[in-house]
Motif scaffolding. Structure first.
Motif, PDB file in Angstrom:
ATOM      1  N   THR A  68      50.166  59.052  55.972  1.00 24.53           N
ATOM      2  CA  THR A  68      49.954  60.422  56.446  1.00 24.53           C
ATOM      3  C   THR A  68      49.002  60.418  57.646  1.00 24.53           C
ATOM      4  OG1 THR A  68      48.335  60.566  54.669  1.00 24.53           O
ATOM      5  CG2 THR A  68      50.440  61.656  54.321  1.00 24.53           C
ATOM      6  N   ASP A 100      43.302  71.279  61.710  1.00 21.34           N
ATOM      7  CA  ASP A 100      42.237  72.261  61.533  1.00 21.34           C
ATOM      8  C   ASP A 100      42.710  73.694  61.727  1.00 21.34           C
ATOM      9  OD1 ASP A 100      40.000  70.867  60.669  1.00 21.34           O
ATOM     10  OD2 ASP A 100      39.627  70.047  62.652  1.00 21.34           O
ATOM     11  N   PRO A 125      53.479  54.778  50.426  1.00 17.50           N
ATOM     12  CA  PRO A 125      53.342  56.182  50.833  1.00 17.50           C
ATOM     13  C   PRO A 125      54.548  57.033  50.431  1.00 17.50           C
ATOM     14  CG  PRO A 125      52.961  54.699  52.698  1.00 17.50           C
ATOM     15  CD  PRO A 125      53.434  53.861  51.566  1.00 17.50           C
ATOM     16  N   LEU A 149      46.410  74.617  52.195  1.00 22.83           N
ATOM     17  CA  LEU A 149      46.840  74.340  53.563  1.00 22.83           C
ATOM     18  C   LEU A 149      47.018  72.835  53.770  1.00 22.83           C
ATOM     19  CD1 LEU A 149      44.297  76.653  55.402  1.00 22.83           C
ATOM     20  CD2 LEU A 149      46.627  77.223  54.703  1.00 22.83           C
ATOM     21  N   ASN A 150      47.831  72.518  54.752  1.00 27.01           N
ATOM     22  CA  ASN A 150      47.999  71.121  55.178  1.00 27.01           C
ATOM     23  C   ASN A 150      48.627  70.218  54.130  1.00 27.01           C
ATOM     24  OD1 ASN A 150      47.002  71.444  57.744  1.00 27.01           O
ATOM     25  ND2 ASN A 150      44.896  70.988  57.162  1.00 27.01           N
ATOM     26  N   ARG A 198      36.126  61.325  57.019  1.00 27.37           N
ATOM     27  CA  ARG A 198      36.927  62.355  56.350  1.00 27.37           C
ATOM     28  C   ARG A 198      37.906  61.829  55.318  1.00 27.37           C
ATOM     29  NH1 ARG A 198      37.996  62.275  61.668  1.00 27.37           N
ATOM     30  NH2 ARG A 198      40.084  61.678  62.370  1.00 27.37           N
ATOM     31  N   LEU A 199      38.274  60.544  55.382  1.00 26.12           N
ATOM     32  CA  LEU A 199      39.177  60.045  54.346  1.00 26.12           C
ATOM     33  C   LEU A 199      38.477  59.974  52.991  1.00 26.12           C
ATOM     34  CD1 LEU A 199      41.379  57.236  55.903  1.00 26.12           C
ATOM     35  CD2 LEU A 199      41.977  59.567  55.331  1.00 26.12           C
ATOM     36  N   GLY A 236      51.140  67.776  52.873  1.00 30.77           N
ATOM     37  CA  GLY A 236      52.018  66.890  53.638  1.00 30.77           C
ATOM     38  C   GLY A 236      51.305  66.255  54.814  1.00 30.77           C
ATOM     39  N   LYS A 237      50.078  66.689  55.088  1.00 32.52           N
ATOM     40  CA  LYS A 237      49.360  66.076  56.208  1.00 32.52           C
ATOM     41  C   LYS A 237      48.357  65.040  55.719  1.00 32.52           C
ATOM     42  CE  LYS A 237      49.823  70.258  59.012  1.00 32.52           C
ATOM     43  NZ  LYS A 237      49.137  71.244  59.841  1.00 32.52           N
ATOM     44  N   GLY A 238      48.357  64.820  54.419  1.00 34.45           N
ATOM     45  CA  GLY A 238      47.437  63.825  53.869  1.00 34.45           C
ATOM     46  C   GLY A 238      46.344  64.473  53.053  1.00 34.45           C
ATOM     47  N   PRO A 239      45.947  63.815  51.963  1.00 34.99           N
ATOM     48  CA  PRO A 239      44.990  64.416  51.024  1.00 34.99           C
ATOM     49  C   PRO A 239      43.634  64.725  51.653  1.00 34.99           C
ATOM     50  CG  PRO A 239      45.296  62.077  50.572  1.00 34.99           C
ATOM     51  CD  PRO A 239      46.341  62.463  51.567  1.00 34.99           C
ATOM     52  N   ALA A 240      43.252  63.985  52.685  1.00 38.35           N
ATOM     53  CA  ALA A 240      41.937  64.209  53.276  1.00 38.35           C
ATOM     54  C   ALA A 240      41.833  65.589  53.899  1.00 38.35           C
ATOM     55  CB  ALA A 240      41.628  63.137  54.316  1.00 38.35           C
ATOM     56  N   VAL A 241      42.963  66.130  54.320  1.00 30.72           N
ATOM     57  CA  VAL A 241      42.905  67.406  55.030  1.00 30.72           C
ATOM     58  C   VAL A 241      43.509  68.564  54.238  1.00 30.72           C
ATOM     59  CG1 VAL A 241      42.749  66.322  57.282  1.00 30.72           C
ATOM     60  CG2 VAL A 241      45.001  66.855  56.365  1.00 30.72           C
ATOM     61  N   LYS A 290      46.642  54.657  47.156  1.00 32.36           N
ATOM     62  CA  LYS A 290      47.381  54.744  48.416  1.00 32.36           C
ATOM     63  C   LYS A 290      46.493  54.470  49.624  1.00 32.36           C
ATOM     64  CE  LYS A 290      51.581  57.268  47.877  1.00 32.36           C
ATOM     65  NZ  LYS A 290      51.663  57.477  46.419  1.00 32.36           N
ATOM     66  N   TYR A 291      45.272  54.926  49.539  1.00 33.90           N
ATOM     67  CA  TYR A 291      44.398  54.835  50.716  1.00 33.90           C
ATOM     68  C   TYR A 291      43.360  53.735  50.563  1.00 33.90           C
ATOM     69  CZ  TYR A 291      46.749  59.015  52.160  1.00 33.90           C
ATOM     70  OH  TYR A 291      47.725  59.887  52.537  1.00 33.90           O
ATOM     71  N   ASP A 342      46.231  61.855  58.299  1.00 30.20           N
ATOM     72  CA  ASP A 342      44.781  61.734  58.141  1.00 30.20           C
ATOM     73  C   ASP A 342      44.341  60.278  58.276  1.00 30.20           C
ATOM     74  OD1 ASP A 342      46.033  61.119  55.773  1.00 30.20           O
ATOM     75  OD2 ASP A 342      44.663  62.214  54.470  1.00 30.20           O
ATOM     76  N   THR A 353      37.504  69.431  60.181  1.00 28.09           N
ATOM     77  CA  THR A 353      37.659  68.103  59.558  1.00 28.09           C
ATOM     78  C   THR A 353      37.396  67.013  60.592  1.00 28.09           C
ATOM     79  OG1 THR A 353      40.025  68.048  59.999  1.00 28.09           O
ATOM     80  CG2 THR A 353      39.349  68.865  57.847  1.00 28.09           C
TER      81      THR A 353
END
Lengths: 453, 623
Positions: free
Chosen positions: A414, A177, B516, B85-86, B436-437, B88-93, B546-547, A416, B430
């Protein structure tokens, strides 16, 4: 509505114990834990029919059982219902419930079967009103009970795990965040370490549950042995022991169905003691079948042998019956001359104790062996213990969430996706302690990190 | 002397980010709408950071756009630097954020309001609001014009009872030197609206010519194809830079020596400030172990030299502000153009609102944005859109439009506000969404555009394009689950080099996409039949594959949650007459009056057994 399950018989040991499963997946859940002898799936059976077979927990046989199938709407709740009856004994019944809970059912809330019965139009208005009172009364009681336990070690233990997970969740959330703030990502190693160590703690709690239950709820115990070895003498010795506290429970069908003996830290529930007393004066003739039936539902067997006689074929039967069970060999009559082949007993039993019921000798040793065989010797009463199936099921779900997160980290998913699994673990722990999950993670972020514009 | 000016269906008070969306949505739904602003040059003003989006806020903007709102389009038109932003931290974020030319943004929005059919734009301060005998609302301006409207949206931002604090100095003011709405609060109190004081703050603006960029770290925009609006076809362009600077021990010393001169610490400000957006002196006090604090220097536009110091908001006296800024490397010779300030304002306890954002007890009156206790342009726009839609629906006699938590961040935001309330200005994050996914910025259109279309905020043309995208996604998903990839040396090398296990036999393309470690692009050489599709189609297919397991589980949670969501609780339930409810639950339910059993279950203090009692009650009374 989800499929729910609960023990429908009371907490006292009776002839049979019933686990009731209700909901749209009741038959599927029951089919996972019950296999009929005829091979017919419950799913294929009509309402108001029964099947005889065996109940399983994680592929291990629990007990012989009878399953009754009720089809919606013709059931107590108005939903599909399966009632599985087994041979009484709290531990067996609880195992059965646990099997149902890990096969897709969730633990029923207080009064939930009745609530569903009402919602599905199976109950009239006046009954409904009294149900409401029962529900609220029960939940007050449950809440008070939960508060009592939650005050102590369990609450501390669960909170520690939950807080540790929240710290991780908060760190991951802050990292996500507040991408511009200087927040370090958790390394996979650190995350795994934390997940695994918390997982271990939960696993310990879960594995202690049975032992804890033995201490809290008591252990279903039977005394077996061929005639004249001194079963009732042992019984008298147990109940007459200065350290034991004996209570008798009045039964409806018999004069006495159970005696509870608190032996050191362990509660022994000596079932069917009426039978024992009864056989004292009459001809002692306990058939192998009857003995077998008794051992089937027990969690602890005290197998009595005669020190002054050689082992008989009947003794051999008894030894076989005890295989793979929690059993203590009690060799009685050490005041007489030895004839028994003690080594043969020692080869078959891990826990052997020599006593003389007549001289009241060997009681302390017996107590120690019983505690050893039950694992209660290492039980620390001040340590955190899960008190009931609800707490057990919350812990189990939390543990599964952690395991899932571990797998996700290892698979290279990942963050998330990982965070969602951790959230589910936290949520289940917070359900146990009664806090709100997402809110607490958000609070944690602000107390831990200096973030924001 | 008072005079009757005009009659409207919907009147919106305030033309900030909430008021704009409310006014546009209402007018676009075909009802006669008016929007009032104290100063028309303040329409769509950004009195704080000159940027839109960011984590979860970017999601909100995409959702507003998916429903037919304006914010995304305006941001795309006026952005001067964009970052995703974010990554590499996953599509949700993944979250889009753009630096905005704030004057251009304001101009765009003002013009959008002016051009909108069914909408009048008026400069006026509303000083009184009351209900007429016919059940209409009557608004009186400072200049004594009287307007009537069937519905009113309060989107007053920090104007309502605004008071600025800078050190020992304080004065009544709106944001950015505007007049405050000084009188309206009084009339709101007469309506028994539970007002309270919140505060927020903003940092100083400095002249670019006085900053030494040679010692600062430059932050460039990304190359990203994604814009805020699903209708924007041109990828964002980077026309400007941000810079990163750090405070030091000397800065900290100045702060600590002068803490007693901060109105926050001397107790002058009673308003509650946002936890997520602390003033710089707050950061120093709360995290004393931190040696340095990072902050950002952001452009306010292309044709201005004003720079915004993100992270340095303060309410210390002007001279102290200057003193601590000058301790910072690169700002030694800084020339401040606008002084940082804290601003305190009136807002409502959002528990007084329904999920439609209408007041529980005041029919036809709605709240949106900072007035509801939130903070942030995006949170405001999201609520403005919903309040505007619901005001118009009310005029038309239709059912309110309510988004649940599982549908969107918008739904989560509003549910949090009206169910849990807020103790400090509410910012979206988030981590506030348990789903959130599923609630990703990339699928906001899939989640919400059908609603926007049904409401009448999405054109036929846009909807057609949307349906076509859905079809392409389905077809491509089918293709990859049916296409077999055979083993080859190159493929095995690729797998090993990406850290994933080689194949033992040929597999379906979908199976590889699920890993992944592998992306669509990686697999291009082994996918000769790949059709030419827009990148967002491939993106959806890849994420859904993927998810898959996680998405399925969240969907199951959602289905469970929605069972209680559809059980409506009538407005007139007397919770005190329901036997079996616990006292705390009775009080909370009576206050919040949830619209569904689902909402009731999220109220803190309402237990599962209370919910059982409610369900039984509903069945019993046949509701």
């Amino acid at each position: 509505m989800s499929t729910i399950a609960a023990i429908s018989t009371g907490q006292a040991a009776g002839g049979i114990g019933i686990v009731r499963i209700s909901g749209e997946n009741a038959l599927t859940v029951a089919d996972r834990i019950f296999k009929s002898v005829s091979g017919v799936k419950l799913d294929k059976m009509k309402g108001y029919t029964a099947a005889y077979g065996k109940a399983y927990f994680e592929n291990e046989e629990i007990d012989e059982a009878v399953a009754l199938v009720f089809r919606a709407p013709k059931s107590y709740t108005g939903e599909d219902v399966v009632e599985i009856s087994c041979h009484g004994g709290l531990l067996v019944t609880k195992q059965l419930l646990r099997a149902a809970l890990s096969s897709g059912a969730v633990a029923a809330q207080p009064g939930e079967f009745t609530k569903r019965a009402f919602l599905n139009g199976k109950m009239d208005l006046t009954s409904a009103e009294s149900v409401m009172n029962i529900i609220s009364a029960k939940s007050e009681q449950a809440k008070a009970a939960a508060l009592n336990t939650l005050d102590g070690a369990l609450y501390k233990n669960i909170s520690e795990i939950s807080n540790s997970l929240k710290k991780r969740a908060a760190q991951m959330a802050a990292w996500v965040d507040y991408p511009d703030d200087e927040i370090e990502d958790l390394s996979d190693e650190n995350l795994l370490f934390s997940l695994k160590s918390n997982g271990e703690k939960l696993k310990r709690l879960i594995s202690r549950f049975d032992v804890g239950q033995a201490v809290i709820e008591g252990v279903e115990t039977v005394i077996i042995g061929r005639p004249n070895v001194g079963k009732s003498a042992l019984m008298n010795m147990l109940t007459g022991y200065e350290k034991s506290i004996v209570t008798s429970v009045a039964g409806t069908t018999r004069d006495i169905v159970e005696e509870t003996v608190v032996l050191g830290g362990t509660v022994l529930r000596l079932a069917d003691t009426a039978g024992l007393h009864e056989t004292q004066d009459t001809v002692e003739k306990i058939g192998v079948d009857r003995t077998k039936q008794k051992t089937g539902r027990a969690s602890l067997i005290l197998a009595v042998f005669d020190f002054s006689e050689s082992l008989t074929a009947e003794d051999g039967e008894i030894i076989r019956l005890c295989e793979g069970k929690n059993a203590v060999a009690v060799i009685n009559k050490t005041d007489l001359v030895r004839k028994i082949d003690a080594d043969a007993i020692k080869n078959s039993f891990k826990n052997v104790v020599f006593i003389s019921a007549k001289q009241k000798k060997g009681m302390a040793e017996l107590e120690r062996e019983i505690e050893k065989v039950l694992g209660t010797d290492e039980f620390d009463a001040s340590a955190a213990t899960l008190m009931n199936e609800r707490q057990y099921s919350c812990c189990k779900l939390a543990y599964e969430g952690i395991c899932e997160a571990v797998r996700a980290v290892q698979a290279g998913m990942t963050r998330d996706a990982i965070s969602v699994s951790i959230d589910s673990a936290i949520e289940n722990l917070d359900i146990l302690t009664g806090e709100k999950a997402t809110q607490s993670v958000v609070n944690e972020i602000f107390s831990q990190f200096c973030v924001g514009k | 002397m008072e005079y009757f000016a005009k009659e409207y269906d919907v009147a919106v008070i305030g033309a900030g980010h909430a008021g704009i969306e409310a006014a546009l949505a209402s007018a676009r739904l075909g009802v006669k709408t008016v929007v009032f602003a104290i100063n028309l040059d303040s329409i769509g003003n950004m009195p704080c950071n000159p940027s839109i989006g960011g984590t979860s806020k970017g999601h909100l903007v995409r959702e507003v756009d998916a429903l037919g709102g304006e914010m995304g389009k305006a941001a795309d038109k006026t952005q001067i630097q964009t970052r995703m932003l974010n990554r590499g931290k996953g599509p949700a974020v993944h979250s889009l954020r753009a630096q905005i030319d704030r004057r251009e943004y304001s101009k765009y929005m003002k013009h959008a309001l002016e051009l909108q059919e069914n909408l009048d734009v008026k400069q006026a301060e509303i000083v009184d609001i009351r209900k007429t005998g016919e059940g209409k609302w009557q608004l009186r301006t400072m200049l004594e014009a009287v307007y009537t409207a069937k519905c009113v949206v309060l989107a007053t931002g920090t104007f309502l009872g605004g008071k600025i604090y800078i050190g020992e100095v304080s004065f009544e003011s709106g944001p950015d030197g505007m007049f405050p709405a000084a009188k309206l609060s009084e009339s709101l109190k007469k309506l028994n609206i539970p007002l309270r004081r919140f505060k927020t703050g903003t940092p100083s603006r400095v002249n670019r010519r006085s900053v030494d960029f040679s010692v600062l770290e430059k932050q460039e925009g990304d190359e990203t194809d994604t814009a805020f609006s699903f209708e924007t076809k041109r990828p964002p362009e980077n026309k400007s830079f941000c810079y990163i600077a750090y405070t030091n021990d000397e800065t900290k010393k100045v702060i600590l020596e002068n803490l007693d001169r901060s109105p926050m610490y001397s107790g002058k400000i009673e308003g509650i400030g946002p936890r997520y957006c602390p003033s710089f002196e707050d950061k120093i006090v709360r995290f004393p172990e931190k040696q340095r604090h990072q902050f950002f220097i952001e452009p306010c536009g292309l044709d201005t030299e004003e720079l915004y110091l993100q992270g340095m908001s303060s309410s210390l006296p002007e001279e102290i502000q200057l003193k601590f800024l000058k301790t910072i490397k690169g700002l030694e010779k800084v020339e401040v153009m606008r002084t940082a300030y804290a601003i305190e304002y009136d807002c409502v306890d959002p528990l007084a609102l329904k999920p439609s954002l209408e007041f529980l007890d005041l029919e036809g009156l709605f709240g949106a944005g900072q007035f509801n206790g939130s903070s942030g342009y995006e949170e405001a726009a999201a609520q403005g859109l919903i309040a505007g839609i619901n005001a118009a629906l009310k005029v038309k006699g239709e059912e309110p439009f309510i988004l649940d938590r599982a549908s969107s961040y918008i739904g989560t935001l509003i549910d949090d506000l009206v169910t849990k309330g807020c103790m400090d200005p509410y910012r979206m994050m988030t981590s506030r969404s348990e789903y959130r996914l599923l609630l990703r910025q990339d699928n906001a259109d899939i989640r919400l555009t059908p609603y926007g279309y049904r409401l009448g905020l999405i054109s036929e043309e846009r909807y057609g394009a949307f349906l076509n995208k859905l079809k392409q996604i389905e077809e491509e998903k089918r293709r990859v689950t049916q296409t077999t990839v055979h083993i080859s040396g190159e493929l095995q090398n690729l797998l090993v080099s990406h850290g994933t296990s080689p194949l033992e036999k040929g597999v379906k393309l979908a199976e590889l996409l699920k890993r992944p470690q592998l992306s669509y692009a990686d697999l291009a050489p082994f996918d000769s039949e790949r059709p030419d599709l827009p990148p967002e189609v491939f993106e959806q297919v890849e994420i859904e594959l993927k998810y898959e397991g996680y998405i399925r589980r969240q969907q199951a949670q959602i289905n469970e949650m929605r069972r209680l969501e559809v059980k409506k609780l009538p407005d007139d339930i007397d919770y005190n007459s329901i036997e079996g409810l616990r006292l705390e639950a009775r009080e909370k339910l009576t206050k919040i009056r949830p619209h569904s059993v689902g909402q009731a279950s999220r109220i803190s203090g309402v237990s599962p057994s209370d919910i059982s009692v409610l369900l039984i009650y509903l069945n019993k009374t046949g509701k």
